[in-house]
Design a protein around this motif. Structure first.
Motif, mmCIF file in Angstrom:
data_model
loop_
_atom_site.group_PDB
_atom_site.id
_atom_site.type_symbol
_atom_site.label_atom_id
_atom_site.label_comp_id
_atom_site.label_asym_id
_atom_site.label_seq_id
_atom_site.Cartn_x
_atom_site.Cartn_y
_atom_site.Cartn_z
ATOM 1 N N GLN A 130 0.841 -1.195 0.000
ATOM 2 C CA GLN A 130 0.000 0.000 0.000
ATOM 3 C C GLN A 130 0.875 1.242 0.000
ATOM 4 O O GLN A 130 2.079 1.162 0.209
ATOM 5 C CB GLN A 130 -0.952 0.006 1.186
ATOM 6 C CG GLN A 130 -0.279 0.152 2.536
ATOM 7 C CD GLN A 130 -1.294 0.111 3.664
ATOM 8 O OE1 GLN A 130 -2.428 -0.311 3.467
ATOM 9 N NE2 GLN A 130 -0.888 0.533 4.830
ATOM 10 N N VAL A 131 0.259 2.384 -0.269
ATOM 11 C CA VAL A 131 0.975 3.658 -0.317
ATOM 12 C C VAL A 131 0.305 4.597 0.677
ATOM 13 O O VAL A 131 -0.927 4.750 0.663
ATOM 14 C CB VAL A 131 0.941 4.264 -1.743
ATOM 15 C CG1 VAL A 131 1.651 5.603 -1.773
ATOM 16 C CG2 VAL A 131 1.580 3.320 -2.741
ATOM 17 N N ARG A 132 1.101 5.215 1.555
ATOM 18 C CA ARG A 132 0.578 6.172 2.539
ATOM 19 C C ARG A 132 0.887 7.578 2.060
ATOM 20 O O ARG A 132 2.015 7.878 1.665
ATOM 21 C CB ARG A 132 1.223 5.905 3.892
ATOM 22 C CG ARG A 132 1.096 6.983 4.933
ATOM 23 C CD ARG A 132 -0.078 6.930 5.882
ATOM 24 N NE ARG A 132 -0.710 5.700 6.215
ATOM 25 C CZ ARG A 132 -0.643 5.104 7.396
ATOM 26 N NH1 ARG A 132 0.097 5.587 8.356
ATOM 27 N NH2 ARG A 132 -1.321 4.012 7.620
ATOM 28 N N VAL A 133 -0.122 8.443 2.084
ATOM 29 C CA VAL A 133 0.030 9.848 1.697
ATOM 30 C C VAL A 133 -0.277 10.691 2.924
ATOM 31 O O VAL A 133 -1.337 10.534 3.530
ATOM 32 C CB VAL A 133 -0.923 10.212 0.530
ATOM 33 C CG1 VAL A 133 -0.737 11.661 0.126
ATOM 34 C CG2 VAL A 133 -0.693 9.300 -0.670
ATOM 35 N N ARG A 134 0.664 11.577 3.299
ATOM 36 C CA ARG A 134 0.496 12.434 4.470
ATOM 37 C C ARG A 134 0.632 13.890 4.056
ATOM 38 O O ARG A 134 1.387 14.217 3.142
ATOM 39 C CB ARG A 134 1.567 12.126 5.522
ATOM 40 C CG ARG A 134 1.443 10.772 6.153
ATOM 41 C CD ARG A 134 2.394 10.602 7.317
ATOM 42 N NE ARG A 134 3.710 11.183 7.088
ATOM 43 C CZ ARG A 134 4.797 10.503 6.784
ATOM 44 N NH1 ARG A 134 4.751 9.209 6.682
ATOM 45 N NH2 ARG A 134 5.943 11.114 6.602
ATOM 46 N N GLY A 135 -0.076 14.748 4.783
ATOM 47 C CA GLY A 135 0.019 16.179 4.539
ATOM 48 C C GLY A 135 -0.662 16.951 5.644
ATOM 49 O O GLY A 135 -1.479 16.413 6.385
#
Length: 163
Positions: A130-135
């Protein structure tokens, strides 16, 4: 202190819905006159669907019926990986259809590349399948989702754990 927002990009197929679609397809195939007295089998094994038909025409018709049933049950057709049909005994034909489970490493790198090019203020990390996107901004995360939905990726993905 500013809170960090994130979401995950995953690729999962609901196997129960796949099983239900297979049962519906088998029921329809059993009632069709062009399949009377011929071999027509569909089975699911872990993350693959095995199809066996008496000839190539019937195999294509089975794939069409199964695709309609999967689409009706909201299983994305992008999550299917069709392999080439192979001849079996007695002139029959077999085909395997792979079900996508997780995001492959090269597809994850493509997601990271697309998000880096978008110049959004987010951090992207590959975590296994999976890919985690943070902001910091939820607006940036929603823009990232929009960018990925609008891109022409040839695999299925879902957005989960949006917080």
């Amino acid at each position: 202190m500013a809170s960090e927002n994130s979401f995950d990009i995953v690729s999962k197929v609901d196997l129960q819905e796949v099983d239900n679609a297979i049962q519906q397809a088998l029921k329809e195939i059993g009632q069709r006159w062009d399949f009377k007295g011929s071999t027509a089998e569909i089975k699911r094994e872990e993350h693959a669907i095995q199809m066996h038909a008496s000839d190539d025409y019937k195999l294509r018709a089975m794939i069409e019926v199964l695709s309609q049933r999967l689409a009706g049950r909201k299983v994305p057709l992008k999550a299917l990986a069709f392999k080439d049909p192979v001849p079996a005994f007695g002139g029959s034909v077999r085909q395997e259809i792979g079900l996508q489970a997780g995001i492959a490493q090269d597809n994850a790198k493509e997601i990271v590349r697309i998000l880096k090019v978008s110049r959004l203020k987010i951090q992207v990390a590959i975590q296994g399948d999976q890919v985690r996107v943070r902001g910091k901004s939820r607006d940036d995360l929603q823009s990232a989702m929009r960018v990925l939905r609008d891109s022409a990726l040839d695999f299925d993905m879902q957005f989960t754990n949006y917080r």
